[in-house]
Design an enzyme around this catalytic site. Structure first.
Site, PDB file in Angstrom:
ATOM      1  N   CYS A 257      13.746  -8.163   1.295  1.00 36.17           N
ATOM      2  CA  CYS A 257      13.880  -9.409   1.408  1.00 36.17           C
ATOM      3  C   CYS A 257      13.080  -9.876   2.568  1.00 36.17           C
ATOM      4  O   CYS A 257      12.484 -10.945   2.943  1.00 36.17           O
ATOM      5  CB  CYS A 257      15.378  -9.745   1.637  1.00 36.17           C
ATOM      6  SG  CYS A 257      16.271  -9.906   0.372  1.00 36.17           S
TER       7      CYS A 257
ATOM      8  N   CYS B 268      -0.260  -6.761  12.252  1.00 37.22           N
ATOM      9  CA  CYS B 268       0.271  -7.622  11.142  1.00 37.22           C
ATOM     10  C   CYS B 268       1.585  -7.994  11.494  1.00 37.22           C
ATOM     11  O   CYS B 268       1.948  -8.129  12.890  1.00 37.22           O
ATOM     12  CB  CYS B 268       0.145  -6.767   9.757  1.00 37.22           C
ATOM     13  SG  CYS B 268       1.295  -5.524   9.620  1.00 37.22           S
TER      14      CYS B 268
END
Ligand SMILES: [Zn+2]
Length: 396
Positions: free
Chosen positions: A201, A354
């Site tokens: 998730c 990132c």
């Protein structure tokens, strides 16, 4: 009508105050439940692993329904990013232990429920000891290590294990109980997927309302097993698509060659899978492949402050960049990197970043293959930057 998993002898000592009679009246007047069924609910004990997205509706509704003993396992702290779906916790709870805010909230809902807290992550070390004292286990964690561990411990201890999973707009629910004739999780998936193969998730996102539906389905299945009514989801998996607003059903069969519940089980004790979930999962896979040169956010901060000559490349997506960025970074989304490599100079020192370090490790390898030499990856990405260097940078 199914049989209750609660032995009738356990109901003898169960009594209700007048307040409780009033509280549960909407159950008591249903012929399928009655005082007898409510006694079963009060006699029952349920362990909910995880006090997060699924754990929230599970714990809240089971508490409201009058489950006698409710165990919660969670080692986490409430974060702002939890509040979109983890309705056990409120804004004022950010930074608190999830268990503590869950306990307070459950007490508000129903002070008659005995709440038992296990301030830990669920591991092969503690699983047996925790599960032993409960009638039913509900897995509300939705991660692979816990899924296999809860499956294995429940098969070994002969406890029903109620499964739920959520991802983006889709959810699934079923009941595993080989001792009652149904399949287990390993009948479907004998071995866990390699780390990094499965998005979580944290990576793919989840519609905040979705765990409400799946968690409530898990809670309903628990109540049905306890009261002994209806058709259990044992042997059936219900899959829910929120975008289409469609439920589908799949048959699940017990596999006679299942490694744990089959005729000749090869797994007879608990095995731990590393706590790999979310992007660290992907990062773990990448790291296993071959380590990439890493740089900490502290070191990155020092280099930025010292105005060292290097290029900081952020390989996240535009929408992530719009949420938060590290000052001085240049955005080149990972997918665009192959076509935009010419924008970079292979003689420059390039630092890649990132969200948590997995995608930038991938980018680093791509650049390595293209002949770039001076490359480093920021460990923990912008998430670590927000945590350790600049708390004003929003976490997402
Ligand atoms: Zn099995």
């Amino acid at each position: 009508m199914a049989n209750s998993i609660i032995d009738p002898s356990r109901l003898e000592k169960i009594e209700f105050s007048n307040d409780e009679i009033a509280r549960y009246s909407r159950h008591l007047i249903m012929p399928e439940v009655t005082l007898e069924g409510q006694k079963r609910i009060k006699a029952a004990s349920i362990l909910c692993i995880g006090a997060g997205g699924l754990g929230s509706p599970i714990a809240l509704y089971l508490a409201a329904a009058g489950v006698g003993r409710l165990g919660l396992v969670d080692g986490d702290v409430v974060d702002f990013s939890n509040l979109q779906r983890q309705i056990l916790h409120g804004t004022k709870d950010v930074g608190r232990k999830k268990l503590n805010s869950a306990r307070d909230r459950i007490r508000e809902v129903n002070p008659n429920v005995q709440v038992e807290l296990f301030d830990a992550f669920f591991t092969s070390e503690n699983a047996r000891e925790i599960v032993e004292n409960y009638d039913i286990v509900i897995d509300g964690t939705d991660n692979f290590p816990t899924r296999y561990l809860s499956n294995d411990v429940c098969v070994l201890l002969k406890k029903p294990n109620i499964y739920g999973s959520i991802f983006r707009f889709d959810g699934q629910c079923t009941v595993f109980a080989p001792h009652l004739g149904g399949p287990c999780y390993r009948c479907m998936f004998p071995e866990p997927p390699p780390p990094g193969m499965v998005p979580s998730c944290a990576e793919g996102g989840v519609l905040g309302v979705l765990p409400g539906i799946i968690g409530v389905m898990q809670a309903i299945e628990a109540i049905k097993l306890i009261v002994g009514i209806g058709d259990s989801l044992m042997g059936r998996l219900v899959s829910f698509d929120a975008l289409k607003m469609k439920f589908r059903e799949f048959k699940l069969r017990k596999d006679p060659s299942c490694p744990i519940c089959g005729e000749h089980p090869t797994i007879t004790d608990l095995i731990d899978y590393e706590q790999f979930c979310g992007i660290p999962q992907a990062a773990a896979a990448e790291a296993a492949e071959s380590p990439v040169p890493e740089i900490s956010v502290t070191e990155l901060k020092r280099k930025l402050d010292a105005k060292d000559k290097f290029v900081l490349v952020d390989v996240r997506e535009q929408f992530e960049w719009d949420i938060a960025r590290i000052p001085g970074a240049t955005l080149i989304p990972l997918g665009e990197l192959p076509s935009r490599m010419s924008e970079l100079d292979s003689t420059d020192e390039i630092v890649l970043q990132c969200k948590t370090g997995a995608r930038s490790a991938k980018a680093l390898r791509m650049l390595q293959e293209a002949g770039f030499g001076k490359l480093t990856n920021v460990t923990g990405g912008i998430a670590a930057w927000a945590e350790e260097i600049d708390p004003s940078v929003p976490k997402y």
